[in-house]
Design a protein around this motif. Sequence first.
Motif, PDB file in Angstrom:
ATOM      1  N   VAL A 122       0.843  -1.196   0.000  1.00 37.43           N
ATOM      2  CA  VAL A 122       0.000   0.000   0.000  1.00 37.43           C
ATOM      3  C   VAL A 122       0.878   1.245   0.000  1.00 37.43           C
ATOM      4  CG1 VAL A 122      -1.693   1.326   1.308  1.00 37.43           C
ATOM      5  CG2 VAL A 122      -1.917  -1.147   1.160  1.00 37.43           C
ATOM      6  N   ILE A 123       1.822   1.290   0.939  1.00 40.49           N
ATOM      7  CA  ILE A 123       2.627   2.499   1.089  1.00 40.49           C
ATOM      8  C   ILE A 123       3.622   2.646  -0.062  1.00 40.49           C
ATOM      9  CG2 ILE A 123       4.150   3.779   2.621  1.00 40.49           C
ATOM     10  CD1 ILE A 123       1.417   3.432   3.751  1.00 40.49           C
ATOM     11  N   LEU A 126       1.832   3.737  -3.170  1.00 39.83           N
ATOM     12  CA  LEU A 126       1.327   5.088  -2.915  1.00 39.83           C
ATOM     13  C   LEU A 126       2.461   6.098  -3.025  1.00 39.83           C
ATOM     14  CD1 LEU A 126      -1.456   6.153  -1.999  1.00 39.83           C
ATOM     15  CD2 LEU A 126      -0.533   6.253   0.297  1.00 39.83           C
TER      16      LEU A 126
ATOM     17  N   LEU D  84      -8.022  -1.407   7.932  1.00 41.76           N
ATOM     18  CA  LEU D  84      -7.660  -0.180   7.246  1.00 41.76           C
ATOM     19  C   LEU D  84      -8.965   0.594   7.101  1.00 41.76           C
ATOM     20  CD1 LEU D  84      -4.910   0.714   6.066  1.00 41.76           C
ATOM     21  CD2 LEU D  84      -5.797   0.141   3.834  1.00 41.76           C
ATOM     22  N   LEU D  86     -10.511   3.556   4.856  1.00 46.18           N
ATOM     23  CA  LEU D  86     -10.397   4.560   3.795  1.00 46.18           C
ATOM     24  C   LEU D  86     -11.527   5.574   3.869  1.00 46.18           C
ATOM     25  CD1 LEU D  86      -9.451   2.210   0.825  1.00 46.18           C
ATOM     26  CD2 LEU D  86      -7.949   3.748   2.070  1.00 46.18           C
ATOM     27  N   TYR D 255      -7.414  13.044   3.614  1.00 41.42           N
ATOM     28  CA  TYR D 255      -7.086  12.492   4.920  1.00 41.42           C
ATOM     29  C   TYR D 255      -6.942  10.969   4.957  1.00 41.42           C
ATOM     30  CZ  TYR D 255      -7.093  16.969   7.153  1.00 41.42           C
ATOM     31  OH  TYR D 255      -6.747  18.231   7.507  1.00 41.42           O
ATOM     32  N   VAL D 257      -5.552   8.973   2.712  1.00 49.87           N
ATOM     33  CA  VAL D 257      -4.188   8.640   2.309  1.00 49.87           C
ATOM     34  C   VAL D 257      -3.169   9.228   3.291  1.00 49.87           C
ATOM     35  CG1 VAL D 257      -2.467   9.073   0.538  1.00 49.87           C
ATOM     36  CG2 VAL D 257      -4.765   8.336  -0.105  1.00 49.87           C
ATOM     37  N   ILE D 260      -2.989   7.237   6.585  1.00 47.24           N
ATOM     38  CA  ILE D 260      -2.273   5.965   6.446  1.00 47.24           C
ATOM     39  C   ILE D 260      -0.782   6.240   6.339  1.00 47.24           C
ATOM     40  CG2 ILE D 260      -1.950   3.931   4.989  1.00 47.24           C
ATOM     41  CD1 ILE D 260      -4.882   4.257   4.140  1.00 47.24           C
ATOM     42  N   THR D 261      -0.443   7.276   5.592  1.00 48.68           N
ATOM     43  CA  THR D 261       0.956   7.656   5.444  1.00 48.68           C
ATOM     44  C   THR D 261       1.584   7.981   6.794  1.00 48.68           C
ATOM     45  OG1 THR D 261       0.355   8.620   3.337  1.00 48.68           O
ATOM     46  CG2 THR D 261       2.496   9.214   4.220  1.00 48.68           C
ATOM     47  N   ALA D 264       1.939   4.858   8.972  1.00 43.75           N
ATOM     48  CA  ALA D 264       3.023   3.988   8.512  1.00 43.75           C
ATOM     49  C   ALA D 264       4.384   4.623   8.797  1.00 43.75           C
ATOM     50  CB  ALA D 264       2.872   3.699   7.021  1.00 43.75           C
TER      51      ALA D 264
END
Lengths: 315, 500, 358, 326
Positions: A122-123, A126, D84, D86, D255, D257, D260-261, D264
């Motif tokens: 995913v990352i 992305l 997750l 979304l 928000y 994406v 999640i960024t 991570a």
Amino acid sequence: MKRLDDLSRAALRIPPSYIVLLVLLVTLWMMRPNLMNVAILGTFARQVVPLGIVVLGQLLVISSRSIDLSAGGVILFVNYLISSGLLYEWPILFVVLLCLSVGLSVGLLNGLLVGKRRASAVIVTLAVNIILIGLVEYLANGKPPGDVPDQFRQLYNLRFGTLPAPVIFWFVLAGVMSGFLGRTVFGRFVWSIGSNPISAHFSGVPVERTVVLAHTISGLMSAVAALVQTSSIAVGSVRFGPELVMNSIAATILGGVVFGRPAQVWGPFVGVLCFALLFVVMTTMGVQEPGKLIAQGLIILLAAIFYGVRSKSNS
Amino acid sequence: MTVQPLVQMTSISKTFGGIAALENVDFQLLPGSVHALMGENGAGKSTLMKILAGVIQPDGGMIRKNGQIVRFVSPREALDAGVSTVFQEHSLLPNLSIAENMYLGKEPVTKFGVTDTAWMERKAKEILSELGLKLDPATLVGNLSIAERQFVEIARGISARADVVILDEPTAALNAADVEVLNAQILALTKQQKAVVYISHRMEEIFKICDTITVLKDGRNVDCVPVSAIRPKQLIAMMVGRELSELFPPRSNRTEGEVVLSIEGLRLTPDATPSSIMLRRGEIVALAGLEGQGQRELVRSLVGQYTPHGGKVAVRGREFAFPLSGELGIREMQALGLGFVPEDRKLEGLFLDLSLAHNLTIGLHSRHFELKPASAHREVIANSMKSLSIKASRPSLPVNALSGGNQQKVLLGRYLALGADILIIEEPTRGVDVGAKAEIYKLLRDYANAGGSVVVLSRETLELIGLCDRLYVIHDKHVVTEMPAESATEHAILEAALHS
Amino acid sequence: MHQGLKLLGVGLVAATLAAWTEARAQEVKLMDGVTPRPGDERTTAADKFKKNAPWKIGMSHFGVNANTWTVQMAHDAEAAAKLDKRVGQFILLDANISQAKQVADIEDLIAQKVDAIIVTPLTPTSADAGIEKAVAAGIPVIVHTGLTETDKYTVDIQGGGVHFGKVMGDFLVKQLGGKGNIWVLRGLPAHPEDINRYKGLLEAIKGTDVKIIAEDAGKWQYDVGKQVCETLYLNNPKVDGIWSSGADMTRACVDVFQQYGAKIPPITGEGNNGFFARWIELGFPSISPEYGPEQGAAGVRAAVALLEGKQLHKRYIYEPEGWDLEKAKKYYRKDLSANAWFPTSLTEQDLQKYYGKH
Amino acid sequence: MKRPYIVEVKTTEMSQLGRLFVGANSRHGLWTVPLLVALACSLALAFSTNEFVSSQNILNLVAQAAPLILVSIGQMIVILVRGLDLSVGSVVSLTTGILSLNAPVYVAVPGVMLAAVVIGLLNGITVTTFRVHPIIATLSMMGIVQGITMFVRPSAGGSVPSEILFLVSGKLFGIYMPVIWVIAAILVAWKVVHGSRFGLHLFAIGGGETAATFGIAERRNVLAAYVLSSCFAAAAGIFLAGRIVSGDPNIGTQYAVDSITAVALGGTQLAGGVGSLHGTVIGCALLAVIANGMNLLNVSAFIQTIVKGLILLAVISLQPRKTIGL
């Protein structure tokens, strides 16, 4: 009894996209019988060819238990390469080859990071997507995208009989992919990983390499989709909506390919047609954007629930 | 006998996929007793204890706890009713600390509702130090060694304030000094009038700490005796003694073939005694021994799935130093004609939702480059189905529609189709009915007669004796002895294993 | 209510000031077509923001890469800043179509103590807080290309989306003789510019017999516009006129009619080189409302004027006439790519650099 | 939810330092690298610009990072249980939409939270009961909620109750509200994630299937995780509504994406079971410092995106995992 069991098994193997398409066709036929001919439906199909081609890669990646979110970036970047004028002097064949190799390299990078480095798909995809978009933004500052060479446009508008060339191209490509999946060793590998990656490993399937290759092909498909998309717009753009990538995932799942379920081409292919027809039906009915979003979300959700319940009753 | 039993299990039955694991088994546990549950591998000990612990539900029978009829549908319920279990399989969560694992599901909270980590860690430290361990309770379980994890599991089971503690092979990963510590703990438990169920293959431990022994065989009760009334030899006789059935094909008289596989100086753990093993052309060799003694690690070292500490292996003259690479191990060995058939058919072997044809031919495909056309291998499939007598209507049938025996044959067929001349097989007949068992035995013998070589690993000692030519008895991570199968008996193998 | 009173108060003060200083107001030319808003006499105080050069001017752009027009507007602004040697530093921040980022960007500009801030708000309210903060910190704020709800800014140049839409609507009403059926191709759903243009259309067709028979979002994109237009055409090709909210969609729709060999009905366009090419080539009835990226330069000119100590009106409008084919022909540049927009103040050198076909 | 693919890993010897570096000593993941990067960036900015350390700029930073911190905390909770979400972005948009409908604050805020709870419940039920992959479940929900938002507020505008304005730009006990929001969110989240039985159970569920044998009700906890995620997103929506003083149907787009960024980046593993609140806050802070720093350093608007992508790729590649895939 056994026969009946086999029959119900077979019935459950029909991807939800087939049913959705049937429902949509019937709806359209009742509302606008005059639209039900090959030329018109072919035109509708042409609208979703780029999506359809991205899906051909996405289904490989998804059934290898990964995901590719970088298609938007690849399409934008390839579109920029063609329309920026940097390559106007080049023979068209070289331009096409260069674009394809861009997709291939992006896919390979994704694949290596996901398969070998084992970073989160995913990352990784992305981030690669963000970098590609940023690259176009940066380049477009010095040189905004401009026109697309005429040949692309002419190819896009070509028709064979009543069918538009891009649709035939998509169909042929899907056929090739179907053959590729069904007839090559790679296809067996993807099926195996989709079914059970641990069993695949113990059978001698090179799991990491297969994931890398699946991503590489997915990147290549994004580049092919970019060529079609660019031919259709015939002009450069600096922004690309995120819908295409999300829709590619949705169409793949609607087509019966879920994370860890063996890949097949025609289910997702029909899933993409569903998106085309859904758009037509909604536009015909005068449904505005909010309604479209809700209806699309509900359809995907219901199809996924149908599949979720199925996998539960199977195990 | 006026003492009320803590646990009374009556007529417990359990069937797995048509095969009876337990048939009308009775079991009774008195307070203050350390009760040994004995029997061969696969006799049903673990199944019986899993039923008591609420992990699986019986098909028939009744459980009374303190006289009350109970029915545990989850381990949680069993624990709440006072039954605490330390299983063979590691059930700890690697991403939680020792203390958290020990109190998970029943964490204390402070008056602000915050989990009382300090309390848990203090308590855990106390319990661990009683067990003679100087582990920091805040350490993640994922960072512990296997033995340390085993101890944490024991600590968790003991600290659960239960009145029944089940210890399923608690010492498999422990050394002698650790075992002493454990025994002291068990004695402490019995002083509090708690009961301990003790499953172990270490004879000396049984006779040292247990007071009662229940023996199971083939899922049935054999006897229940006080330890004082029995000697080790008698006990082994009770556990074994089955007839050599006619399931097994005759061994062929053959001349000694050349060595196709040899392992030298393999050390499974840094301080394990080195082991050497060799396999000749045309013979079936077994790795026998009690469960969890290193057989699995040994064969998995060969395909890069376990990392041993030194040694080398030669496959038909080509030498490799251990450890082998994980991703390439399987493929390299397949290319050399060595097939590895994993134990867990469903999780590691088959593609359940894919066709029989796919399952049979994937090994063949794996040998080719990805872009090569995949040949249909119709002949291979037809031949395999015929020679393995796989009962299926058509090759396109998904394998989950087949019976366990046919599934196992498909899995074997995959490696046979590869043309491998060495097969490493874990548990060739797990969950397979008697008819299919005989077929599989014959298959393997035919394969050997045709020049193939096989290494078999099985929990069923009898199977190994009947099927193989030669046996290696493995104990405590190394080979303790080697014997010809013809003259081997279960008794001899058990003794060889237990007397080391 | 409270806020309303406050607004009124501010207005009164400003109006008084304006009346007092009117005589001294010298007209500063910001851009062709930009004129003081009729009926609003407020002006800025002369010398209020006067500073010695070099100046540090900041700009918060709602999204440089929203489309090719927004890129060019940013270029126009940068070019104008570069042209004036007194502008020591020109900081362009890109909110990348995120309201939250725009608020942050304006805050960052204030923190950097720039001498003037130019804002192109993403939505009518997204920049308000930032604008008020900047003005409170004594920094003049110029707003253009986008509406605001506050009027705390120092100067605004309103190129109205409503006017834009109305120019197109009036054209259709005239072409159709006040009667007929039209399609409406709208821009990005929920985008304020789209909604304002649509408002202008409704104003124009109010009281006429022009009816909207189909309406859908083409999101200002060629491919989506084409999808909509194709679907509408195949559904029912009978249409008297098409109101399109963006140039790419117009091109797409023209292509659809051409593809079926049908006569192109009156359709509205925009000041874009690619559209001009098609218009001139095919000669269909159309109009191009003007909304030039030169506004980027106008904003910089306004900032410079304020820092020079000149007096500006508080509010300007940018509501020029629509362009006809003749004017389009005059501006059309065969040697530039489809993505160039007009009117622009980019130099010939810049135009060739950015849009020249090699 | 299927378990991700895990090949048996070799028990390689790892140095103590190596373990610290890959975060193997705790279940909090590798948050040391983003922390070091964030600190290095901050130091560099403090020396190279006059403005970075000003109280004004620091307040700006907090206010800029606050909504992302809120959304990311919820996102992290879901990711901990191998999920997750979304749909958080459209929940943010919907929240600003509802708040801008001119309803009194005591109706609007409970209404917003109720909507969030319903959305979270639906997500959770789809994922647990119907066993739909979280990406698909929440992707569909994202579309549905976005559609509803466009009905509620077709375009940006409207006005938000003045109380909410105060909640974002006012001061309490002399402390600016954004600071209070961030501190409150961190305290609440700390209690939920690191200071309660529920939080520990989240880690346990993320850690493996055996959690059930400890008597932990997986379904109920996962459901709660999705509800919490929606609620944190709604809180971010309230904050943003106060910041832009209006409703906007597109405000939340980024928000999903971005959260999640950030999660991570902070070392939380998308495979579940490993992560931390402090890591998530560090991730958000890093993103905010990068954006703020690039603005202050006048990094061209045109390369900011590339820099962001490269940092993301670099940090994620420094986190080795056992699983291949998502």
